[in-house]
Design a protein around this motif. Sequence first.
Motif, short mmCIF file in Angstrom:
data_model
loop_
_atom_site.label_atom_id
_atom_site.label_comp_id
_atom_site.label_asym_id
_atom_site.label_seq_id
_atom_site.Cartn_x
_atom_site.Cartn_y
_atom_site.Cartn_z
N GLY A 20 0.78 -1.23 0.00
CA GLY A 20 0.00 0.00 0.00
C GLY A 20 0.81 1.27 0.00
O GLY A 20 0.25 2.37 -0.14
N ASP A 21 2.13 1.18 0.14
CA ASP A 21 2.99 2.35 0.19
C ASP A 21 3.31 2.81 -1.23
O ASP A 21 3.96 2.10 -1.99
CB ASP A 21 4.27 2.03 0.96
CG ASP A 21 5.08 3.26 1.32
OD1 ASP A 21 5.06 4.23 0.55
OD2 ASP A 21 5.74 3.25 2.38
N VAL A 22 2.88 4.01 -1.59
CA VAL A 22 3.03 4.49 -2.97
C VAL A 22 4.48 4.70 -3.35
O VAL A 22 4.81 4.74 -4.54
CB VAL A 22 2.25 5.80 -3.19
CG1 VAL A 22 0.76 5.57 -3.01
CG2 VAL A 22 2.75 6.91 -2.24
N ARG A 23 5.38 4.81 -2.38
CA ARG A 23 6.79 4.98 -2.72
C ARG A 23 7.34 3.78 -3.48
O ARG A 23 8.31 3.90 -4.23
CB ARG A 23 7.62 5.20 -1.45
CG ARG A 23 7.36 6.53 -0.74
CD ARG A 23 8.13 6.60 0.56
NE ARG A 23 7.71 5.55 1.48
CZ ARG A 23 8.31 5.32 2.65
NH1 ARG A 23 9.38 6.04 3.01
NH2 ARG A 23 7.87 4.38 3.46
N TYR A 24 6.71 2.64 -3.30
CA TYR A 24 7.22 1.41 -3.93
C TYR A 24 6.30 0.93 -5.05
O TYR A 24 6.31 -0.25 -5.39
CB TYR A 24 7.38 0.33 -2.85
CG TYR A 24 8.18 0.81 -1.67
CD1 TYR A 24 9.56 0.97 -1.75
CD2 TYR A 24 7.55 1.17 -0.47
CE1 TYR A 24 10.29 1.44 -0.68
CE2 TYR A 24 8.27 1.64 0.61
CZ TYR A 24 9.64 1.78 0.50
OH TYR A 24 10.38 2.26 1.56
N ARG A 25 5.55 1.85 -5.63
CA ARG A 25 4.58 1.45 -6.66
C ARG A 25 5.25 0.89 -7.91
O ARG A 25 4.59 0.19 -8.70
CB ARG A 25 3.70 2.65 -7.03
CG ARG A 25 4.44 3.83 -7.61
CD ARG A 25 3.53 5.05 -7.76
NE ARG A 25 4.21 6.24 -8.31
CZ ARG A 25 4.95 7.06 -7.58
NH1 ARG A 25 5.09 6.84 -6.28
NH2 ARG A 25 5.54 8.11 -8.14
N HIS A 26 6.52 1.20 -8.12
CA HIS A 26 7.22 0.69 -9.30
C HIS A 26 7.83 -0.69 -9.06
O HIS A 26 8.50 -1.23 -9.96
CB HIS A 26 8.30 1.68 -9.74
CG HIS A 26 7.77 3.02 -10.17
ND1 HIS A 26 6.88 3.17 -11.20
CD2 HIS A 26 7.99 4.27 -9.67
CE1 HIS A 26 6.58 4.44 -11.35
NE2 HIS A 26 7.24 5.13 -10.43
#
Length: 353
Positions: free
Chosen positions: A258-264
């Motif tokens: 759920g953490d957008v920093r790791y969306r890639h």
Amino acid sequence: HRVSTADGLGISLLRLQRAPCQDVVLLVPGLTASSDMFTMPEHRNLTNVLHDAGYTDVWVLDGRISNAHPYNLARHRYTVDDVALYDNPAALDAVRQAVGPGARIHVIAHCLGALSMAMSLFAGRLPGVASMVLNGVALTPKVNRAAYWKLHVGPFLAESVLGVDYLNPNWSRQPGWFAGKLLAKGVSLVHRECDVPACHMTSFMWGVGQPVLFRHENLHDTTHRRVGDLFGGSGVHYYRHVLKMLKADNTAVKYDPGDVRYRHLPNNYMDNAAKVETPLLLVAGQQNALFLDSNVLCHQRLERVAPGRHGLVVVPGYGHADVFIGQNAAQDVFPRLVSFLDQHAEPVSPAGV
């Protein structure tokens, strides 16, 4: 060579160049280790062997998990995702910028360095890597049952009961009395396999065994005596990520989807395994007391989706870190790694041609 990561940390690369060459090797140590494990003076080391084999431009990464930097010596919340997303791509970009677009870059990595490199590769963050050697663990971490349950309670006990920011193999030799030193003294009471307190603590930090990180008989006495310098202190949050992987059917997964920093990054790093064309050599010490037969399991899974693409070497008589720091590794192990590199390097032309 100083490198800044996208999340604002400073990491470094050590370049060990005998001569320019078109097949460059990047060495990556594991958690709490550093470039020292590849440049050991007490016996012939991996850098020596690579140079003599024609790989005369060797780089070593000291990222956030290395004891060359202070990031482990604090209560942090970094995960292996951070290493995969930030450190490894930044290091590869720095090497690529220095050696030019025409050079082939090969990676040899150990332990959590190997796990993170495999995660970066399978997340599509390391384009153009010619080959990769991964020792001990790749995408399928596996530990013994006692270590598994220890991972459930260890981080909580360290941070919330003992109140320590990190675990340190050198606590026994530090002056004064404090919670960490009392823990180290207690650990040595139950580890009677040798007389090196730092060796006892590395076993305590990394699992359950006597010892865990290596087989004593494979180490030079000097190496054994300085094991607390080769493997430094570490915060415990990385353990929580490894535990999540163990619970996910022994598979490398994202710590917080759920953490957008790791969306890639993928939620499951095995999802695109069939598309990864970089050949891997998975290396496993047959008596690995830390990650057991993790790389055997990984090879089996990769064979199902990409038959024949990746290799496996099981080294009899070796454990985990002694694959690199063992006094006879230059004869027993390194030729197998060089042979794999040779298969994926540009053939050297005969003199005068």
